[in-house]
Scaffold this active site. Sequence first.
Site, PDB file in Angstrom:
ATOM      1  N   GLY A  88     -59.688  37.251  14.401  1.00  0.00           N
ATOM      2  CA  GLY A  88     -59.744  35.675  14.036  1.00  0.00           C
ATOM      3  C   GLY A  88     -59.054  34.872  14.933  1.00  0.00           C
ATOM      4  O   GLY A  88     -58.937  33.317  14.467  1.00  0.00           O
ATOM      5  N   GLY A  90     -57.900  34.582  18.387  1.00  0.00           N
ATOM      6  CA  GLY A  90     -58.651  34.356  19.665  1.00  0.00           C
ATOM      7  C   GLY A  90     -58.103  35.092  20.373  1.00  0.00           C
ATOM      8  O   GLY A  90     -57.433  34.557  21.852  1.00  0.00           O
ATOM      9  N   SER A  91     -57.478  36.309  20.168  1.00  0.00           N
ATOM     10  CA  SER A  91     -56.623  37.262  20.822  1.00  0.00           C
ATOM     11  C   SER A  91     -57.616  37.531  22.234  1.00  0.00           C
ATOM     12  O   SER A  91     -57.118  37.355  23.444  1.00  0.00           O
ATOM     13  CB  SER A  91     -56.697  38.281  20.677  1.00  0.00           C
ATOM     14  OG  SER A  91     -57.640  39.374  20.027  1.00  0.00           O
ATOM     15  N   ALA A  93     -60.225  35.300  23.908  1.00  0.00           N
ATOM     16  CA  ALA A  93     -59.862  34.474  24.683  1.00  0.00           C
ATOM     17  C   ALA A  93     -58.448  33.603  24.956  1.00  0.00           C
ATOM     18  O   ALA A  93     -58.130  33.809  26.503  1.00  0.00           O
ATOM     19  CB  ALA A  93     -59.517  33.723  23.806  1.00  0.00           C
ATOM     20  N   ASP A 135     -63.167  29.373  20.968  1.00  0.00           N
ATOM     21  CA  ASP A 135     -61.663  29.970  21.592  1.00  0.00           C
ATOM     22  C   ASP A 135     -60.569  29.808  23.044  1.00  0.00           C
ATOM     23  O   ASP A 135     -59.517  29.334  22.896  1.00  0.00           O
ATOM     24  CB  ASP A 135     -61.957  31.319  21.139  1.00  0.00           C
ATOM     25  CG  ASP A 135     -61.643  31.727  20.309  1.00  0.00           C
ATOM     26  OD1 ASP A 135     -62.121  30.931  19.163  1.00  0.00           O
ATOM     27  OD2 ASP A 135     -61.419  32.926  18.955  1.00  0.00           O
TER      28      ASP A 135
HETATM   29  O1  PMV Z   1     -63.260  34.965  14.151  1.00  0.00           O
HETATM   30  P1  PMV Z   1     -63.416  34.147  14.832  1.00  0.00           P
HETATM   31  O2  PMV Z   1     -62.730  33.461  15.628  1.00  0.00           O
HETATM   32  O3  PMV Z   1     -64.372  34.468  16.070  1.00  0.00           O
HETATM   33  O4  PMV Z   1     -64.414  32.925  14.691  1.00  0.00           O
HETATM   34  C1  PMV Z   1     -65.174  32.569  14.254  1.00  0.00           C
HETATM   35  C2  PMV Z   1     -65.896  31.621  13.849  1.00  0.00           C
HETATM   36  C3  PMV Z   1     -68.045  31.587  13.640  1.00  0.00           C
HETATM   37  O5  PMV Z   1     -67.603  30.015  13.171  1.00  0.00           O
HETATM   38  C4  PMV Z   1     -67.464  32.201  12.346  1.00  0.00           C
HETATM   39  C5  PMV Z   1     -67.882  31.885  15.195  1.00  0.00           C
HETATM   40  C6  PMV Z   1     -68.470  30.760  15.966  1.00  0.00           C
HETATM   41  O6  PMV Z   1     -68.705  31.302  17.088  1.00  0.00           O
HETATM   42  O7  PMV Z   1     -68.235  29.354  15.600  1.00  0.00           O
END
Ligand code: PMV
Length: 299
Positions: A88, A90-91, A93, A135
């Site tokens: 979560g 953004g690795s 990206a 991201d």
């Molecule tokens: O877990 P991550 O960093 O890919 O974040 C996802 C964020 C969400 O709102 C759940 C999905 C999105 O694409 O915005």
Amino acid sequence: MTTTCTAPGKIYLFGEHAVVYGEPAIACAVELRTRAQVKKTDAISISSDLGTTGLDFEVHPYVCAAIQKMGSPEVCIKITSEIPVGSGLGSSAAVTVATLAAINIECSQGYEKEKIAQMAHEIEKEVQGAASPTDTFVSTFGGVIEIPSRKRLDLLDCGIVIGNTGKGASPKKTAKLVKQVAVLKEEYPDSINPIIKTIGSFAKHGEIMVTQKNYQALGKLMNVNHGLLDALGVNTIELSALVYAARNAGAYGAKLTGAGGGGCMVALTDSQVEVAHAIEKAGGKAIITRFTREGVLQE
Ligand code: PMV
């Protein structure tokens, strides 16, 4: 010549999941970076913690897609990263943006940053099937960004501690959890829609609090945001253990960040060492970091 570029990871101060339904969110670049070192050679080679390969999409999907996007130049690429993978932050990206930017300079391709961000988003979509542009945008440009307006907010000078549960890391997790929230929303629209709207309201309040550097107030709303992410079913017991440990150690506020279902939480705090100890004691891996205005950079 060798070119080295780094790109940052990100956290959500507010608004993950609700942003999928058009609500505002605040995403922030953090000073954890992925480094791509690129050198022109006579054959493509990619090395990272995952091993050394040629153009192998199984092992290095993002780096390979970036090489291809830049016209498949013959380059040797070395990747190192401070960002936990699939948690979560953004690795994917960051690795994509850093690789594109380093090839861009090493091979004199002359693309602007906007184009790097756009290509990185296309690559995330190709590799993952779906991806929000958040991201890749935050990793390219850095700073504290309101989504979807992309308005730049003031940089926060408060400390951050990230707590990694070490559980549930997977690039496929986001799609699964977004789907899970969509099902809940379809089943109980009258109950769930107000929750999503309320999460959106945190980003609106948050914008003012960021300007005022009101960390107490930001922390308080991060706590409420965490509660509503729990209500949406994306929290885990491990995440909450780290969130409560951070709050009890004096953090202004703490919440899960990103899709949830494991992965990482984030605490806003000026007592980083105490909060980091508390997170470790509660079973997490703590990372002390800070907000950064710098997106992708050449070293
Ligand atoms: O877990 P991550 O960093 O890919 O974040 C996802 C964020 C969400 O709102 C759940 C999905 C999105 O694409 O915005």
